[in-house]
Design a protein around this motif. Structure first.
Motif, short mmCIF file in Angstrom:
data_model
loop_
_atom_site.label_atom_id
_atom_site.label_comp_id
_atom_site.label_asym_id
_atom_site.label_seq_id
_atom_site.Cartn_x
_atom_site.Cartn_y
_atom_site.Cartn_z
N UNK A 42 0.84 -1.20 0.00
CA UNK A 42 0.00 0.00 0.00
C UNK A 42 0.88 1.26 0.00
N UNK A 43 1.13 1.76 -1.19
CA UNK A 43 2.05 2.89 -1.34
C UNK A 43 1.53 4.15 -0.66
N UNK A 44 0.21 4.34 -0.67
CA UNK A 44 -0.33 5.55 -0.05
C UNK A 44 -0.04 5.57 1.45
N UNK A 45 -0.10 4.42 2.09
CA UNK A 45 0.22 4.35 3.52
C UNK A 45 1.71 4.50 3.76
N UNK A 46 2.52 3.93 2.87
CA UNK A 46 3.96 4.10 2.98
C UNK A 46 4.36 5.57 2.91
N UNK A 47 3.69 6.33 2.06
CA UNK A 47 4.02 7.74 1.92
C UNK A 47 3.72 8.52 3.20
N UNK A 48 2.69 8.11 3.93
CA UNK A 48 2.38 8.73 5.21
C UNK A 48 3.46 8.41 6.24
N UNK A 49 3.93 7.17 6.22
CA UNK A 49 5.00 6.76 7.13
C UNK A 49 6.28 7.51 6.80
N UNK A 50 6.57 7.66 5.52
CA UNK A 50 7.77 8.40 5.06
C UNK A 50 7.79 9.81 5.65
N UNK A 51 6.65 10.48 5.62
CA UNK A 51 6.57 11.85 6.13
C UNK A 51 6.98 11.91 7.60
N UNK A 52 6.50 10.95 8.38
CA UNK A 52 6.82 10.93 9.81
C UNK A 52 8.28 10.57 10.06
N UNK A 53 8.79 9.61 9.33
CA UNK A 53 10.18 9.19 9.55
C UNK A 53 11.16 10.29 9.16
N UNK A 54 10.89 11.01 8.09
CA UNK A 54 11.81 12.06 7.66
C UNK A 54 11.88 13.22 8.64
N UNK A 55 10.89 13.31 9.52
CA UNK A 55 10.94 14.32 10.58
C UNK A 55 12.06 14.04 11.57
N UNK A 56 12.56 12.80 11.53
CA UNK A 56 13.65 12.40 12.43
C UNK A 56 15.02 12.75 11.86
N UNK A 57 15.03 13.35 10.66
CA UNK A 57 16.28 13.81 10.08
C UNK A 57 17.03 12.78 9.27
N UNK A 58 16.34 11.73 8.84
CA UNK A 58 16.97 10.71 8.01
C UNK A 58 16.22 10.62 6.67
N UNK A 59 16.79 9.86 5.76
CA UNK A 59 16.15 9.63 4.47
C UNK A 59 15.22 8.43 4.56
N UNK A 60 14.11 8.50 3.84
CA UNK A 60 13.16 7.38 3.83
C UNK A 60 12.65 7.17 2.41
N UNK A 61 12.76 5.95 1.93
CA UNK A 61 12.37 5.61 0.56
C UNK A 61 11.22 4.60 0.59
N UNK A 62 10.00 5.01 0.22
CA UNK A 62 8.88 4.06 0.16
C UNK A 62 8.89 3.30 -1.17
N UNK A 63 8.70 1.99 -1.11
CA UNK A 63 8.70 1.17 -2.31
C UNK A 63 7.54 0.18 -2.26
N UNK A 64 6.72 0.22 -3.26
CA UNK A 64 5.60 -0.72 -3.34
C UNK A 64 6.12 -2.10 -3.75
N UNK A 65 5.70 -3.14 -3.02
CA UNK A 65 6.18 -4.48 -3.32
C UNK A 65 5.25 -5.52 -2.72
#
Length: 255
Positions: A42-65
């Motif tokens: 579920x890419x749309x949910x991954x994108x929401x998680x990405x937003x929160x993780x990047x607030x921690x100052x790291x890179x986050x790459x969501x990939x549908x699989x």
């Protein structure tokens, strides 16, 4: 003193990271400085998680699989290596929890469980392992269960227990094969935690009584109580630990 749990400069893949424990694992690694590739259908949910993780100052790459499809797994691994140059950590978290009486299980249910909970773990480890072998470094963390080691009276879990028991032995065998490449392979064995997958079970009144009977602590796990285990196995704090399962279960497996 060196911070043994520091993951700055490390690259991690976390499967099943669109909700539940996968989000918690990805967040725990990110808090220690790891860049994280998060994988799910579920890419749309991954994108929401990405937003929160990047607030921690790291890179986050969501990939549908779809982790039951080997070609999609290979594509994920290729994408992460192209983006980050390497893979240091793999958290094999994706899984499902279907259950029912063994004598009534359909062939389809059995194959679905095997493909999702066991085959995908092997295929992801195999493909990521190739990069780790080349780099002579890696941390693979497979998410098993208390049911990697025990069944449960009153709950028909033969298919689930079989897959999670398989994850434990896969962990031990890979640890044995890949130790010479400086790759550790370990497993975490959670008891019941509230998540999207378990919400129907843990909210059941009868199950609450089961927990009080079989878990010495008398409760399910809380958010954050798996963070220490995943960070330990992902970090250099566990450099001489391999082929092990750490049960995070409130004492469930001791009785």
């Amino acid at each position: 003193m060196t911070n043994l749990f520091d993951l700055k400069g490390k690259v991690a893949i976390v499967t099943g990271a669109s909700s539940g424990l996968g989000v918690q694992f990805a967040t725990a690694l990110a808090k220690q400085g790891a860049d994280v590739a998060i994988v799910a259908r579920r890419l749309e949910k991954l994108n929401l998680v990405k937003t929160e993780i990047e607030k921690l100052g790291v890179k986050c790459l969501p990939i549908k699989c779809d982790v039951t499809k080997v070609e999609e797994i290979k594509a994920v691994v290729d994408t992460v290596i192209k983006q980050y140059g390497k893979i240091d950590i793999l958290v094999n978290n994706a899984g499902i929890g279907l259950f029912g009486p063994a004598e009534e299980q359909t062939d389809e249910l059995w194959q679905t469980m095997i493909n999702m909970n066991l085959n995908s773990v092997y295929y992801f480890a195999r493909e990521v392992g190739k990069n780790m072998i080349e780099n002579k470094y890696g941390k693979i963390i497979n998410i098993g269960s208390i049911h990697s080691q025990v069944a449960m009276t009153g709950l028909p879990l033969t298919a689930y227990c079989s897959t999670k028991g398989g994850v434990l032995m896969l962990t031990k065998s890979l640890a044995n094969e890949w130790a010479k490449y400086n790759i550790t392979v370990n497993a975490i064995g959670p008891a019941y935690f509230e998540s999207e997958m378990t919400q129907d079970v843990v909210s059941d009144e009868a199950f609450t009584q089961v927990v009080k009977t079989y878990c010495p602590m008398g409760r399910i796990g809380k958010k954050g109580e798996l963070d220490g285990a995943v960070v330990y196995f992902a970090s250099d704090a566990s450099s001489y630990t391999t082929g092990q399962i750490l049960s995070v279960d409130g004492g469930w497996t001791v009785i």
